[in-house]
Motif scaffolding. Sequence first.
Motif, short mmCIF file in Angstrom:
data_model
loop_
_atom_site.label_atom_id
_atom_site.label_comp_id
_atom_site.label_asym_id
_atom_site.label_seq_id
_atom_site.Cartn_x
_atom_site.Cartn_y
_atom_site.Cartn_z
N ALA A 83 0.81 -1.23 0.00
CA ALA A 83 0.00 0.00 0.00
C ALA A 83 0.84 1.27 0.00
N PRO A 84 1.91 1.38 0.81
CA PRO A 84 2.69 2.63 0.79
C PRO A 84 3.27 2.93 -0.59
N LEU A 85 3.70 1.89 -1.33
CA LEU A 85 4.27 2.09 -2.66
C LEU A 85 3.19 2.47 -3.67
N LEU A 86 2.02 1.86 -3.54
CA LEU A 86 0.91 2.20 -4.44
C LEU A 86 0.42 3.62 -4.18
N ILE A 87 0.33 3.99 -2.92
CA ILE A 87 -0.12 5.34 -2.57
C ILE A 87 0.87 6.39 -3.09
N GLU A 88 2.15 6.11 -2.94
CA GLU A 88 3.18 7.02 -3.42
C GLU A 88 3.08 7.23 -4.93
N TRP A 135 -12.15 -2.51 -0.47
CA TRP A 135 -10.85 -1.83 -0.51
C TRP A 135 -10.86 -0.69 -1.52
N ARG A 136 -11.61 -0.86 -2.60
CA ARG A 136 -11.69 0.21 -3.60
C ARG A 136 -12.18 1.51 -2.96
N HIS A 137 -13.20 1.39 -2.14
CA HIS A 137 -13.74 2.59 -1.48
C HIS A 137 -12.74 3.14 -0.45
N GLU A 138 -12.02 2.25 0.20
CA GLU A 138 -11.08 2.69 1.24
C GLU A 138 -9.81 3.29 0.65
N LEU A 139 -9.38 2.75 -0.51
CA LEU A 139 -8.12 3.21 -1.09
C LEU A 139 -8.29 4.43 -2.00
N GLN A 140 -9.51 4.64 -2.48
CA GLN A 140 -9.74 5.76 -3.40
C GLN A 140 -9.34 7.11 -2.81
N PRO A 141 -9.68 7.40 -1.54
CA PRO A 141 -9.27 8.69 -0.98
C PRO A 141 -7.75 8.85 -0.85
N LEU A 142 -7.03 7.72 -0.93
CA LEU A 142 -5.57 7.75 -0.84
C LEU A 142 -4.93 7.80 -2.23
N GLY A 143 -5.79 7.88 -3.27
CA GLY A 143 -5.28 8.03 -4.62
C GLY A 143 -5.01 6.72 -5.35
N VAL A 144 -5.47 5.60 -4.78
CA VAL A 144 -5.23 4.30 -5.40
C VAL A 144 -6.51 3.78 -6.04
N ARG A 145 -6.40 3.39 -7.29
CA ARG A 145 -7.51 2.82 -8.05
C ARG A 145 -7.51 1.31 -7.86
N THR A 146 -8.71 0.71 -7.78
CA THR A 146 -8.81 -0.74 -7.57
C THR A 146 -9.68 -1.36 -8.65
N ILE A 147 -9.17 -2.45 -9.24
CA ILE A 147 -9.93 -3.23 -10.22
C ILE A 147 -10.17 -4.62 -9.64
N THR A 148 -11.43 -5.04 -9.64
CA THR A 148 -11.80 -6.38 -9.19
C THR A 148 -12.13 -7.20 -10.43
N LEU A 149 -11.21 -8.09 -10.81
CA LEU A 149 -11.41 -8.91 -12.00
C LEU A 149 -12.35 -10.08 -11.69
N ILE A 150 -13.42 -10.18 -12.44
CA ILE A 150 -14.29 -11.36 -12.39
C ILE A 150 -13.91 -12.19 -13.61
N THR A 151 -13.05 -13.17 -13.41
CA THR A 151 -12.47 -13.92 -14.51
C THR A 151 -13.34 -15.12 -14.88
N THR A 152 -13.71 -15.19 -16.14
CA THR A 152 -14.42 -16.37 -16.65
C THR A 152 -13.37 -17.33 -17.21
N GLY A 153 -13.74 -18.19 -18.14
CA GLY A 153 -12.82 -19.22 -18.60
C GLY A 153 -11.57 -18.67 -19.28
N VAL A 154 -10.42 -19.23 -18.90
CA VAL A 154 -9.14 -18.92 -19.55
C VAL A 154 -8.39 -20.24 -19.68
N ASN A 155 -7.90 -20.54 -20.86
CA ASN A 155 -7.22 -21.82 -21.09
C ASN A 155 -5.76 -21.71 -20.69
N CYS A 165 -2.46 1.47 -9.03
CA CYS A 165 -3.65 0.65 -9.28
C CYS A 165 -3.46 -0.73 -8.67
N LEU A 166 -4.44 -1.17 -7.90
CA LEU A 166 -4.48 -2.51 -7.32
C LEU A 166 -5.43 -3.35 -8.16
#
Length: 286
Positions: A120-125, A162-182, A129-130
Motif C-alpha cells: 500500500a505505501p508504494l501504491l499510494i506514493e 478496498w476500492r472505497h477505502e483506497l480511493q481517498p488515498l489516490g489508489v484505483r482498484t480493479i476487481t477482475l471477475i475472470t471467466t474461462g481462460v485456457n 492501481c491494485l
Amino acid sequence: MKSVLITGCSAGGIGAALAHAFHQKGYHVFATARTPSKIPSTLSSASNVTVLKLDVLSSSDIAAAVESVSHQTGGKLDVLVNNSGGNNSILPALDVDIAEAKAEFDLNFWAPLAMMRAFAPLLIEARGCLVNNTSASAVSPFPLMSIYNASKAALATASETWRHELQPLGVRTITLITTGVNTGSFRKPDRKPIRVPESSRYYAARDFIVGVGDGRMQDGAIPAERYAAAVVREVEGGGYGTVWAGTQAWMARVAFGLTPKWAFDMLIESIVPFGKAMAKATLKSD
C-alpha cells in the motif's frame, strides 16, 4: 518507467501472460513465483524484468519483495496484480478436508490482503492501481467447488470494499471477475489428484467428480494472452471496480446478473451437470 508486480507468474498461466503483456507496454515487470525457476525464460531473460521469489503465504517473502521493489523504483509501485490462487478442493462440501479448505482460503483471500497491506505505501506514493483477480465462481454456485467459490467471493467483496477505502488515498482498484481462460492448470503433473472417499454419499458419482477437475472446464476457453491483453487495456484505460474478463465475459455478466433464479440454476447445471450425474449414478447402483 511504470512498474508492475504480478504474483503467480509460472509458465503457461495467467500471471506469466500478464507479465508479458505489461512488458510489451513498456513496464518494468516484477515477475514473481513461489518457485522462480517456473517463470518462463522469455521473462527471466528479458530486459526490465526482475524475477523475485515470492510465496504469498510467507510474510518474510512479502517483506523481501517490498524491499526489492522499493529499492529499484524509489519507493513506488504503479500496479500490483494479486493473481496467485488455487482451486484444490474439488469435492462436495461433505467430503472436503477442513484443514485443506482453510489453506485454500489462506491462498485465495488472506494472501491478497497481506499483499495489499504490504505494498500500500508504494501504491499510494505512485497513485497506482491494485488489481485483484477473482473469478466468476464468486457469483456462481458451481457444485463441487464451494470452497473455491466462497474464497473468491470473499476476495471479490473485500476488493470492492478496498476500492472505497483506497480511493481517498489516490489508489484505483480493479476487481477482475475472470471467466474461462485456457491455462492448462488442471492438467499440470504436480496437481494433487481428486479422491472421493468410499464413505462419501456421492461415491457412486466419483467418476464425474474426478472428471470435473481434469481440465474439461477450460476446453474452448480463450488463451491467456488474449485475456491478459484485455486486462492491461483496463489498467491502461483507467478502469476501476468490477471488470469481467475471459471467455464470453460480457455474456456471462448479463447471464449472472439478469437471469431468473430457475434459469440460472439450469445454466449452472449445464456447466457442471452434477444433478444429472448423481441421478445416473444412483440408477446404476440400484
